[in-house]
Motif scaffolding. Structure first.
Motif, PDB file in Angstrom:
ATOM      1  N   SER A  39      69.206 -98.227  64.872  1.00 30.58           N
ATOM      2  CA  SER A  39      68.180 -97.887  65.862  1.00 30.58           C
ATOM      3  C   SER A  39      67.320 -96.721  65.380  1.00 30.58           C
ATOM      4  O   SER A  39      66.095 -96.747  65.503  1.00 30.58           O
ATOM      5  CB  SER A  39      68.847 -97.545  67.197  1.00 30.58           C
ATOM      6  N   LEU A  40      67.955 -95.714  64.814  1.00 27.73           N
ATOM      7  CA  LEU A  40      67.216 -94.565  64.296  1.00 27.73           C
ATOM      8  C   LEU A  40      66.292 -94.971  63.160  1.00 27.73           C
ATOM      9  O   LEU A  40      65.155 -94.509  63.074  1.00 27.73           O
ATOM     10  CB  LEU A  40      68.182 -93.483  63.807  1.00 27.73           C
ATOM     11  N   PHE A  41      66.781 -95.843  62.279  1.00 29.59           N
ATOM     12  CA  PHE A  41      65.987 -96.273  61.127  1.00 29.59           C
ATOM     13  C   PHE A  41      64.709 -96.980  61.583  1.00 29.59           C
ATOM     14  O   PHE A  41      63.657 -96.841  60.954  1.00 29.59           O
ATOM     15  CB  PHE A  41      66.811 -97.174  60.211  1.00 29.59           C
ATOM     16  N   GLU A  42      64.793 -97.731  62.677  1.00 29.16           N
ATOM     17  CA  GLU A  42      63.612 -98.398  63.222  1.00 29.16           C
ATOM     18  C   GLU A  42      62.540 -97.399  63.637  1.00 29.16           C
ATOM     19  O   GLU A  42      61.369 -97.734  63.724  1.00 29.16           O
ATOM     20  CB  GLU A  42      63.998 -99.253  64.424  1.00 29.16           C
ATOM     21  N   HIS A  43      62.956 -96.144  63.886  1.00 29.64           N
ATOM     22  CA  HIS A  43      62.028 -95.089  64.294  1.00 29.64           C
ATOM     23  C   HIS A  43      61.737 -94.110  63.160  1.00 29.64           C
ATOM     24  O   HIS A  43      61.213 -93.021  63.392  1.00 29.64           O
ATOM     25  CB  HIS A  43      62.581 -94.350  65.509  1.00 29.64           C
ATOM     26  N   GLY A  44      62.111 -94.495  61.934  1.00 26.84           N
ATOM     27  CA  GLY A  44      61.794 -93.675  60.776  1.00 26.84           C
ATOM     28  C   GLY A  44      62.740 -92.518  60.524  1.00 26.84           C
ATOM     29  O   GLY A  44      62.419 -91.617  59.752  1.00 26.84           O
ATOM     30  N   ILE A  45      63.909 -92.533  61.158  1.00 30.56           N
ATOM     31  CA  ILE A  45      64.886 -91.459  60.973  1.00 30.56           C
ATOM     32  C   ILE A  45      66.119 -92.056  60.301  1.00 30.56           C
ATOM     33  O   ILE A  45      66.636 -93.081  60.720  1.00 30.56           O
ATOM     34  CB  ILE A  45      65.276 -90.817  62.320  1.00 30.56           C
ATOM     35  N   HIS A  65      59.604 -79.236  59.172  1.00 32.75           N
ATOM     36  CA  HIS A  65      58.579 -78.579  59.978  1.00 32.75           C
ATOM     37  C   HIS A  65      59.118 -78.273  61.367  1.00 32.75           C
ATOM     38  O   HIS A  65      60.016 -78.964  61.849  1.00 32.75           O
ATOM     39  CB  HIS A  65      57.343 -79.477  60.094  1.00 32.75           C
ATOM     40  N   PRO A  66      58.597 -77.263  62.029  1.00 32.10           N
ATOM     41  CA  PRO A  66      59.051 -76.945  63.384  1.00 32.10           C
ATOM     42  C   PRO A  66      58.944 -78.188  64.282  1.00 32.10           C
ATOM     43  O   PRO A  66      57.977 -78.926  64.243  1.00 32.10           O
ATOM     44  CB  PRO A  66      58.081 -75.859  63.852  1.00 32.10           C
ATOM     45  N   GLY A  67      59.974 -78.425  65.028  1.00 28.68           N
ATOM     46  CA  GLY A  67      59.980 -79.550  65.951  1.00 28.68           C
ATOM     47  C   GLY A  67      60.611 -80.816  65.402  1.00 28.68           C
ATOM     48  O   GLY A  67      60.991 -81.700  66.164  1.00 28.68           O
ATOM     49  N   GLN A  68      60.741 -80.928  64.067  1.00 30.55           N
ATOM     50  CA  GLN A  68      61.318 -82.152  63.502  1.00 30.55           C
ATOM     51  C   GLN A  68      62.788 -82.321  63.877  1.00 30.55           C
ATOM     52  O   GLN A  68      63.232 -83.441  64.135  1.00 30.55           O
ATOM     53  CB  GLN A  68      61.162 -82.185  61.987  1.00 30.55           C
ATOM     54  N   ILE A  69      63.536 -81.242  63.909  1.00 28.20           N
ATOM     55  CA  ILE A  69      64.946 -81.334  64.287  1.00 28.20           C
ATOM     56  C   ILE A  69      65.063 -81.769  65.744  1.00 28.20           C
ATOM     57  O   ILE A  69      65.929 -82.576  66.091  1.00 28.20           O
ATOM     58  CB  ILE A  69      65.683 -79.996  64.035  1.00 28.20           C
ATOM     59  N   ASP A  70      64.163 -81.270  66.604  1.00 32.95           N
ATOM     60  CA  ASP A  70      64.170 -81.706  68.005  1.00 32.95           C
ATOM     61  C   ASP A  70      63.912 -83.204  68.109  1.00 32.95           C
ATOM     62  O   ASP A  70      64.532 -83.893  68.926  1.00 32.95           O
ATOM     63  CB  ASP A  70      63.119 -80.946  68.819  1.00 32.95           C
ATOM     64  N   ILE A  71      63.024 -83.715  67.279  1.00 33.39           N
ATOM     65  CA  ILE A  71      62.730 -85.155  67.273  1.00 33.39           C
ATOM     66  C   ILE A  71      63.980 -85.939  66.860  1.00 33.39           C
ATOM     67  O   ILE A  71      64.330 -86.948  67.479  1.00 33.39           O
ATOM     68  CB  ILE A  71      61.548 -85.468  66.337  1.00 33.39           C
TER      69      ILE A  71
END
Length: 93
Positions: A39-45, A65-71
Motif C-alpha cells: 500500500s505504501l509503495f503505491e503512494h511512492g513510499i 526535507h521538513p515534513g517528509q517524515i510526517d508524510i
C-alpha cells in the motif's frame, strides 16, 4: 494490531501482532507485513516487509526535507489501518 514502534534516529520499524497485549503473532502465511508495504509503495513510499515476524521497516534518507517524515508516518498509519480492516473482513483477526 501494532505491537510496537522502535528505531534509532530515523531508522525505524513497526511490529504488527494479532493481539499486542497478549503478544500473539499472526501466522506467517497471512503475510501481514507485506500488505501495508504494498500500500505504501503505491503512494511512492518504500517500507520493507521484514519476514521475521510481521515487521515493516523504514530507512529514510538522512537529508530529508521538513515534513517528509510526517508524510511517511501518516501514510503508514493509513496503510496499517487499511490492512487491519481487511484482516478483520477476512476473519484473520
Amino acid at each position: 494490531m501494532v505491537g510496537e514502534v522502535r528505531g534509532v534516529g530515523i531508522l525505524s520499524a513497526v511490529g504488527m501482532m494479532r493481539d499486542p497485549k497478549a503478544l500473539v503473532s499472526f501466522e506467517p502465511e497471512v503475510q501481514v507485513g507485506a500488505r501495508p508495504a504494498a500500500s505504501l509503495f503505491e503512494h511512492g513510499i518504500i517500507g520493507r516487509a521484514i519476514p521475521h515476524g510481521d515487521i515493516l521497516g523504514f530507512a529514510p534518507p538522512s537529508d530529508h526535507h521538513p515534513g517528509q517524515i510526517d508524510i511517511i508516518v501518516d501514510a503508514t498509519a493509513k496503510s496499517v489501518d487499511t490492512t487491519y480492516r481487511a484482516l478483520k473482513a477476512e476473519a484473520a483477526m
